[in-house]
Design an enzyme around this catalytic site. Structure first.
Site, mmCIF file in Angstrom:
data_model
loop_
_atom_site.group_PDB
_atom_site.id
_atom_site.type_symbol
_atom_site.label_atom_id
_atom_site.label_comp_id
_atom_site.label_asym_id
_atom_site.label_seq_id
_atom_site.Cartn_x
_atom_site.Cartn_y
_atom_site.Cartn_z
ATOM 1 N N TYR A 143 0.827 -1.365 -0.006
ATOM 2 C CA TYR A 143 -0.077 0.076 0.036
ATOM 3 C C TYR A 143 0.860 1.041 -0.068
ATOM 4 C CZ TYR A 143 -4.011 -3.116 1.155
ATOM 5 O OH TYR A 143 -4.875 -4.065 1.094
ATOM 6 N N LYS A 194 3.611 -15.506 1.528
ATOM 7 C CA LYS A 194 3.491 -16.406 0.251
ATOM 8 C C LYS A 194 4.950 -16.344 -0.095
ATOM 9 C CE LYS A 194 0.437 -17.186 -2.641
ATOM 10 N NZ LYS A 194 0.123 -18.323 -2.759
ATOM 11 N N ASP A 227 -2.666 -17.937 1.395
ATOM 12 C CA ASP A 227 -3.849 -18.532 0.634
ATOM 13 C C ASP A 227 -4.448 -19.790 1.540
ATOM 14 O OD1 ASP A 227 -1.459 -19.776 -0.036
ATOM 15 O OD2 ASP A 227 -2.185 -20.399 -2.165
ATOM 16 N N ASP A 251 -5.200 -7.210 5.549
ATOM 17 C CA ASP A 251 -6.395 -6.748 5.405
ATOM 18 C C ASP A 251 -7.509 -7.352 5.029
ATOM 19 O OD1 ASP A 251 -7.973 -4.588 4.672
ATOM 20 O OD2 ASP A 251 -6.880 -3.606 2.840
ATOM 21 N N ASP A 255 -10.686 -9.143 7.520
ATOM 22 C CA ASP A 255 -12.212 -9.002 7.208
ATOM 23 C C ASP A 255 -12.738 -10.370 7.103
ATOM 24 O OD1 ASP A 255 -11.967 -6.242 7.176
ATOM 25 O OD2 ASP A 255 -12.603 -5.953 5.162
#
Ligand code: NAD
Length: 371
Positions: A143, A194, A227, A251, A255
């Site tokens: 970001y 990852k 994942d 993020d 959620d």
């Protein structure tokens, strides 16, 4: 008597209403304890600050936030400020707080109160009693990494670039936050990245492994691909205690975990900065995950539990008042067990209450628990 300085920033919309209920809880602790008391300061943030001062947070309010033992934040924003200049939009107040206080660690618990297990999108047996914590790196990663741009190529096509960057110190400090938390909880950390496809994932795994060996060999560490972590959160969320991850994966995963708890009105969060070597304390801001909910603002309908539970996190993580934080959690659980519900978590056969009705009920349970 220890005095803890709190800065309350109610902001806009339902933030004003939910922070009023936090004040009720603070008053309860002030009346009860003869060893610690909270000294409250208040200021404006977001649209309210813009209306009064033309900026989303003033330098004076920032100075108060720098001095405070913890900042308790409500919410900002709303249609009233849709047209204000971009740099003064209500959210700019929160972004400045995060940046200037150096809040690099975002803590998002996902707790499922047994009374609300049926409101979860997962089956009761998967979520009942769930208590996990996602620790998200908040100030680095994709970001913020440069270059970050959309360029037009010679052939007229456009190309967009975001850059994922992490340095050793950024990973070290977030890993330490996760290990410290795990020590106070279930003693287990999953580090999600990852490393199979990203160089930042390789470094992340390397650094977390090194911090674990040197700093927290007493905590159990498992590495998990992000994942797979997303999948496991749905398959068997109770296997997790603390999950530490980068800004982007955090993020998404936080959620995802949030959906297990029933409602936005139930979700607290904390954002922590570095330990100040002089005072030994971290800069910290506590806020509900929800926004200012303009659709219900001013109607006394908002669920104050997320904001009250955020104050509970301040008790635990800023003031080392774990027993008092437990009391807040127990009071919330008891109120839910008794069937009281704000409209966002209303179920058949339950008793509907408004914002202050819920706050009062929690205060009553706090008094009963402390008696
Ligand atoms: P929101 O979280 O404000 O509301 C989403 C929905 O959930 C609404 O229907 C709302 O009524 C409901 N809801 C949220 N909190 C609730 C509570 N405590 N009790 C009962 N119901 C609740 O998100 P939004 O509608 O996307 O955004 C509204 C405004 O809030 C926007 O201006 C947005 O920019 C801002 N916002 C601020 C923050 C923040 O201050 N940290 C976070 C998200 C959104």
């Amino acid at each position: 008597m220890t005095t803890h300085a709190l800065l309350l920033l109610p902001g806009d919309g339902i933030g004003v209403e939910t922070i009023a209920e936090v004040e009720r809880v603070i008053a309860f602790f002030n009346a009860r304890s003869n060893t610690a008391r909270f000294e409250i300061d208040r200021d404006l943030v977001g649209g309210a600050a813009y209306d009064a001062h033309g900026v989303a947070i003033t330098d004076a309010a920032m100075a108060k936030a720098e001095r405070a033992g913890a900042v308790i934040f409500g919410s900002v924003g709303g249609p009233k400020w849709a047209g204000v200049p971009y740099q003064h939009r209500p959210e700019a107040g929160l972004l400045r707080l995060r940046k200037d206080l150096g809040l690099f660690a975002n803590l998002r618990p996902a707790i499922c109160y047994p009374a609300l297990a049926d409101a979860s999108s997962l089956k009761r047996e998967l979520v009942e009693g769930l208590d996990l914590m996602i620790v998200r790196e908040l100030t680095g990663g994709v970001y913020f990494g440069e270059p970050k741009e959309i360029v037009t190529l010679e052939n007229g096509e456009k190309r967009a670039v975001d850059t994922q960057i992490y340095s050793t110190h950024e990973i070290e400090r977030i890993a330490k936050v996760a290990f410290d938390l795990a020590r106070k909880r279930g003693g287990k950390v999953h580090s999600a990245e990852k490393h199979n496809v990203m160089r930042t994932g390789v470094l992340w795994k390397e650094v977390v492994t090194a911090v674990h060996a040197a700093y927290a060999p007493d905590v159990q560490l498992e590495h998990i691909l992000a994942d797979n972590c997303a999948m496991q959160l749905i398959r068997n969320p109770k296997q997790f205690d603390v999950i530490v991850t980068d800004n982007l994966f955090g993020d998404v995963l936080s959620d995802e975990a949030a959906m297990m708890t029933g409602s936005l009105g139930m979700l607290p969060s904390a954002s922590l900065g570095s330990v100040d070597p002089e005072t030994g304390r971290r800069k910290a801001l506590y806020e509900p995950v929800h926004g200012s909910a303009p659709d219900i603002a001013g109607k006394g309908l908002a669920n104050p539990i997320a904001t009250i539970a955020s104050f509970g996190m301040a008790l635990r993580y800023s003031f080392d008042m774990g027993a008092e934080a437990d009391l807040v959690d127990q009071a919330i659980a008891r109120v839910l067990d008794k069937g009281l519900r704000t409209s966002d978590i209303m179920q058949d056969g339950m008793t509907k209450v408004g914002t202050s009705g819920m706050g009062q009920a929690i205060e009553t349970e706090l008094k009963a628990l402390a008696a």
